[in-house]
Design a protein around this motif. Structure first.
Motif, PDB file in Angstrom:
ATOM      1  N   GLU A  78      52.606  49.927  40.964  1.00 25.18           N
ATOM      2  CA  GLU A  78      53.521  49.825  39.888  1.00 25.18           C
ATOM      3  C   GLU A  78      54.962  49.447  40.766  1.00 25.18           C
ATOM      4  OE1 GLU A  78      54.623  52.324  36.565  1.00 25.18           O
ATOM      5  OE2 GLU A  78      52.888  52.897  37.779  1.00 25.18           O
ATOM      6  N   ASP A  79      54.805  50.097  41.970  1.00 24.66           N
ATOM      7  CA  ASP A  79      56.651  50.188  42.438  1.00 24.66           C
ATOM      8  C   ASP A  79      56.979  48.359  42.971  1.00 24.66           C
ATOM      9  OD1 ASP A  79      54.482  49.852  45.034  1.00 24.66           O
ATOM     10  OD2 ASP A  79      55.882  51.035  45.947  1.00 24.66           O
ATOM     11  N   ALA A 108      62.479  49.745  44.124  1.00 24.14           N
ATOM     12  CA  ALA A 108      62.209  49.043  43.178  1.00 24.14           C
ATOM     13  C   ALA A 108      63.736  49.228  42.434  1.00 24.14           C
ATOM     14  CB  ALA A 108      61.148  49.423  42.479  1.00 24.14           C
ATOM     15  N   ARG A 140      59.809  43.152  39.437  1.00 22.38           N
ATOM     16  CA  ARG A 140      60.860  43.378  37.607  1.00 22.38           C
ATOM     17  C   ARG A 140      62.347  42.997  38.208  1.00 22.38           C
ATOM     18  NH1 ARG A 140      58.316  44.281  32.727  1.00 22.38           N
ATOM     19  NH2 ARG A 140      56.921  45.854  33.823  1.00 22.38           N
ATOM     20  N   SER A 141      63.062  43.656  38.938  1.00 28.21           N
ATOM     21  CA  SER A 141      64.220  44.235  39.516  1.00 28.21           C
ATOM     22  C   SER A 141      64.574  42.844  39.982  1.00 28.21           C
ATOM     23  CB  SER A 141      64.235  45.346  40.290  1.00 28.21           C
ATOM     24  OG  SER A 141      65.589  45.287  40.399  1.00 28.21           O
ATOM     25  N   GLU A 165      57.592  46.754  39.570  1.00 27.47           N
ATOM     26  CA  GLU A 165      59.313  46.992  39.787  1.00 27.47           C
ATOM     27  C   GLU A 165      60.259  46.388  40.401  1.00 27.47           C
ATOM     28  OE1 GLU A 165      59.578  47.898  36.106  1.00 27.47           O
ATOM     29  OE2 GLU A 165      57.627  48.872  36.445  1.00 27.47           O
TER      30      GLU A 165
END
Length: 330
Positions: A125-126, A317, A132-133, A129
């Motif tokens: 998940e990290d 992230a 995504r960033s 993120e």
């Protein structure tokens, strides 16, 4: 690009493989010669008994696949084709191979989202993120890995992170990506009606004339890397591509090496600086024990010409600023 018939049409020509060709759990069928068949199912290789699969049947299958493409295996012993259902087929016939060899790569009926990959344990998940960033800040991501490691699956998931109201131009050797966007233009390399090949590099250059917000290149293999780096450094942030590499760090060197294959290539150090300016994050995917997962992630900070080392660090992230050489060690 012309397409050969779908997997179902191969059934009469490949006796003993009927069940495999209709099995959605089978991702790859590898025929090494008469009665020598291997299958990838759920990420694992296993032999398949097919005593009726003779050299004559394999020869007929090769002709059946090649004919819709206007090709003859006797004249062109190495052939790559895409079937009507999206599957890919690689064929090698004598004299390039002792026996007719056919490898069929199938693509599953489902495209996984980034959240799906997190839930399945394939994408931490990290790292999601961080990706995504990176895309939100209009910086670019390079996905690396070996053959069959899951590069295309991850690339599909990352494409979904791009803004819905922005334009994507996707360029591929064969149309494998599943992009569910109204404002998406797709290009496929292949032969024109005059049999003059259209290369990935031609399409990367041409894509810039179609006003892309984001450029997606299914895989970089050669001199097109130089044109892609130019595009990534001239206002097309939030773009994505994949490359074959052994690890995340070597992916950067391989991207630079591919760019050097261009006839008008810049000096090595200049090319490496272009890689640093063009790529913010590298995600490396691996396949092990039947599982595919993101094995490593590196944020790109610079290139030390004196030592020949890339300056990288773990992604953070939410961080929008690029690394500087002072933040991490080569």
């Amino acid at each position: 690009m012309k397409r050969a018939s779908g997997v179902g049409h191969l059934t009469p020509f490949l006796p003993g493989l009927e069940g495999l060709l209709g099995d959605p759990e089978v991702s790859e069928i590898m025929i090494n010669g008469p009665a020598n068949v291997w299958v990838e199912r759920a990420g694992r290789l296993e032999p398949h008994d097919a005593p009726a699969l003779t050299a004559a049947w394999l020869h007929r299958a090769a002709i059946h696949i090649a004919r819709p493409l206007g090709l003859d295996p006797a004249a062109r012993p190495i052939l790559d084709a895409r079937l009507e259902d999206g599957s890919r087929v690689a064929i090698c016939t004598p004299p390039a191979s002792p026996e007719v060899a056919i490898t069929i790569r199938r693509f599953g009926g489902r495209a996984f989202s980034a959240e799906d990959l997190v839930r399945l344990g394939s994408l931490p998940e990290d790292i999601l993120e961080a990706a995504r960033s990176t895309l939100a800040s209009r910086q670019n991501i390079l996905v690396s890995g070996g053959t069959g490691s899951g590069k295309t699956t991850l690339l599909n998931a990352l494409i979904e992170l791009l803004p819905e109201d922005e334009r994507i131009v996707a360029i591929e050797d064969t149309l494998e990506l599943r992009i569910d966007r109204a404002n998406c233009l797709r290009f496929e390399a292949g032969a024109t009606l005059s049999e003059t090949p259209v290369e990935i590099r031609d399409l990367v250059r041409h894509a810039l004339r179609h006003r892309p917000d984001h450029i997606v290149v299914g895989e970089v293999r050669g001199g097109e890397a130089a044109d892609l780096l130019q595009a990534l450094n001239t206002g097309h942030g939030g773009s994505l591509t994949t490359i074959h590499a052994n690890n995340a760090r070597s992916a950067l060197s391989r991207l630079a090496s591919c760019a050097m294959q261009a006839g008008d290539a810049l000096p090595w150090e200049v090319t490496c600086r272009g890689v640093v300016d063009g790529i913010a994050l590298v995600l490396h995917v691996a396949r092990r024990g039947g599982s595919r997962f993101v094995e490593d992630a590196l944020e790109v900070g610079g290139y030390d010409a004196a030592t020949g080392h890339w300056i990288t660090g773990p992604p953070e992230a939410g961080r929008r600023e690029r690394l500087t050489p002072k933040e991490v060690k080569p």
